[in-house]
Motif scaffolding. Structure first.
Motif, PDB file in Angstrom:
ATOM      1  N   PRO A  82      74.526  44.145  22.358  1.00  0.00           N
ATOM      2  CA  PRO A  82      74.994  43.080  23.270  1.00  0.00           C
ATOM      3  C   PRO A  82      75.063  43.514  24.728  1.00  0.00           C
ATOM      4  O   PRO A  82      74.717  42.729  25.626  1.00  0.00           O
ATOM      5  CB  PRO A  82      76.387  42.746  22.710  1.00  0.00           C
ATOM      6  N   GLY A  83      75.489  44.753  24.977  1.00  0.00           N
ATOM      7  CA  GLY A  83      75.572  45.224  26.358  1.00  0.00           C
ATOM      8  C   GLY A  83      74.227  45.262  27.038  1.00  0.00           C
ATOM      9  O   GLY A  83      74.106  44.953  28.235  1.00  0.00           O
ATOM     10  N   ILE A  85      71.643  43.338  26.300  1.00  0.00           N
ATOM     11  CA  ILE A  85      71.234  41.953  26.526  1.00  0.00           C
ATOM     12  C   ILE A  85      71.972  41.373  27.736  1.00  0.00           C
ATOM     13  O   ILE A  85      71.363  40.737  28.604  1.00  0.00           O
ATOM     14  CB  ILE A  85      71.490  41.102  25.272  1.00  0.00           C
ATOM     15  N   GLU A  86      73.272  41.609  27.805  1.00  0.00           N
ATOM     16  CA  GLU A  86      74.060  41.091  28.929  1.00  0.00           C
ATOM     17  C   GLU A  86      73.557  41.655  30.250  1.00  0.00           C
ATOM     18  O   GLU A  86      73.459  40.934  31.252  1.00  0.00           O
ATOM     19  CB  GLU A  86      75.533  41.444  28.724  1.00  0.00           C
ATOM     20  N   GLN A  87      73.230  42.943  30.268  1.00  0.00           N
ATOM     21  CA  GLN A  87      72.733  43.566  31.492  1.00  0.00           C
ATOM     22  C   GLN A  87      71.413  42.939  31.929  1.00  0.00           C
ATOM     23  O   GLN A  87      71.197  42.675  33.114  1.00  0.00           O
ATOM     24  CB  GLN A  87      72.568  45.067  31.282  1.00  0.00           C
ATOM     25  N   MET A  89      70.222  39.914  31.205  1.00  0.00           N
ATOM     26  CA  MET A  89      70.383  38.538  31.667  1.00  0.00           C
ATOM     27  C   MET A  89      71.057  38.507  33.043  1.00  0.00           C
ATOM     28  O   MET A  89      70.711  37.692  33.894  1.00  0.00           O
ATOM     29  CB  MET A  89      71.185  37.729  30.646  1.00  0.00           C
ATOM     30  N   ALA A  90      72.019  39.409  33.254  1.00  0.00           N
ATOM     31  CA  ALA A  90      72.671  39.486  34.563  1.00  0.00           C
ATOM     32  C   ALA A  90      71.682  39.921  35.634  1.00  0.00           C
ATOM     33  O   ALA A  90      71.825  39.580  36.808  1.00  0.00           O
ATOM     34  CB  ALA A  90      73.855  40.454  34.510  1.00  0.00           C
ATOM     35  N   TYR A  96      65.306  37.169  26.343  1.00  0.00           N
ATOM     36  CA  TYR A  96      65.444  38.469  25.685  1.00  0.00           C
ATOM     37  C   TYR A  96      65.029  38.275  24.245  1.00  0.00           C
ATOM     38  O   TYR A  96      65.675  37.535  23.489  1.00  0.00           O
ATOM     39  CB  TYR A  96      66.894  38.952  25.764  1.00  0.00           C
ATOM     40  N   VAL A 120      67.374  33.590  24.334  1.00  0.00           N
ATOM     41  CA  VAL A 120      67.765  34.878  23.766  1.00  0.00           C
ATOM     42  C   VAL A 120      67.668  34.762  22.247  1.00  0.00           C
ATOM     43  O   VAL A 120      68.381  33.977  21.637  1.00  0.00           O
ATOM     44  CB  VAL A 120      69.202  35.269  24.165  1.00  0.00           C
ATOM     45  N   THR A 122      67.681  37.314  19.017  1.00  0.00           N
ATOM     46  CA  THR A 122      67.839  38.693  18.588  1.00  0.00           C
ATOM     47  C   THR A 122      67.258  38.960  17.208  1.00  0.00           C
ATOM     48  O   THR A 122      67.047  40.116  16.838  1.00  0.00           O
ATOM     49  CB  THR A 122      69.327  39.090  18.569  1.00  0.00           C
TER      50      THR A 122
END
Length: 225
Positions: A82-83, A85-87, A89-90, A96, A120, A122
């Motif tokens: 998750p980290g 993916i969040e990075q 997208m940010a 993703y 996204v 996964t």
């Protein structure tokens, strides 16, 4: 006739680019292979940014492609933490996608991105499952995640730096390293680096973006300004 979606595959490892291109060859996509020494052709629709063995701050990062290209940027990765993916997208990615997806699933997702969606997907949570595409060390029995960790070892990263990069605990990184070492027949970090450099785990070169190609060609009948 529907125009083929134009795609640039971005990764510093030729075997990774070739594997992804081969995987998508039978789909309705015009693949423009982009390696370390080839500038991104920015009249493509989507830059498929493969994260294998990438180190933030070395060469051109995802944010650079988002900023400098008219194309949408989609991350394509085995790493589904998750980290991570969040990075991404940010950082401005429009999508993703997991590498466990089938060709038709990837195409459908890219078409949704072209329609303006943020996508996204996964797929399965296991990041070392089998799938199409290729990676260094596959012939030696390395899983995608073992290969990625070994690529980062080859680039000189410490266990903690690798853990920070791939959003895993240091103990998990050590487990991947130990299993990779067994498969390639080494026992120590220096031996692993030597093996990695001799077996395709060193990135080709720092990637560059040709500034002369940053603007998309004007549409038919529209004069350039």
């Amino acid at each position: 006739m529907k125009r083929l979606l134009r795609l640039a595959i971005v990764d510093d490892y030729p075997v990774v680019v070739a594997g992804v291109a081969s995987f998508l060859a039978s789909e309705c996509i015009d693949v423009v292979e982009t390696g370390a020494l080839t500038p991104v052709i920015t009249d493509v629709d989507i830059v498929l940014y493969d994260t294998f063995g990438q180190v933030q701050g070395v060469g051109i990062d995802l944010q650079d492609f988002v900023r400098d290209s008219g194309a949408k940027v989609v991350v394509y990765s085995w790493n589904l933490e998750p980290g991570m993916i969040e990075q991404a997208m940010a950082g401005g990615a429009s999508g993703y996608l997991s590498k466990v997806l089938t060709g038709p699933e990837v195409v459908a997702a890219l078409e949704r991105v072209m329609a303006g969606e943020i996508v996204v997907i996964t797929g399965e949570n296991e990041t070392s499952v089998g799938g199409a595409g290729d990676w260094p060390g596959r012939s030696s029995g390395l899983s995608p995640r073992e290969a990625e960790v070994l690529a980062l070892v080859t680039q000189g990263l410490s266990n903690q730096e690798i853990a920070d990069r791939v959003f895993l605990s240091t103990n998990t990184v050590k487990t991947y390293i130990r299993s990779a070492y067994r498969k390639i027949g080494v026992e120590r970090w220096p031996q692993a680096i030597v093996w990695g450099m001799a077996n395709g785990f060193e990135p080709d070169a720092l990637r560059t973006v040709d500034r002369a190609l940053l603007g998309r060609p004007p549409a038919a009948g529209v004069a350039a300004t």
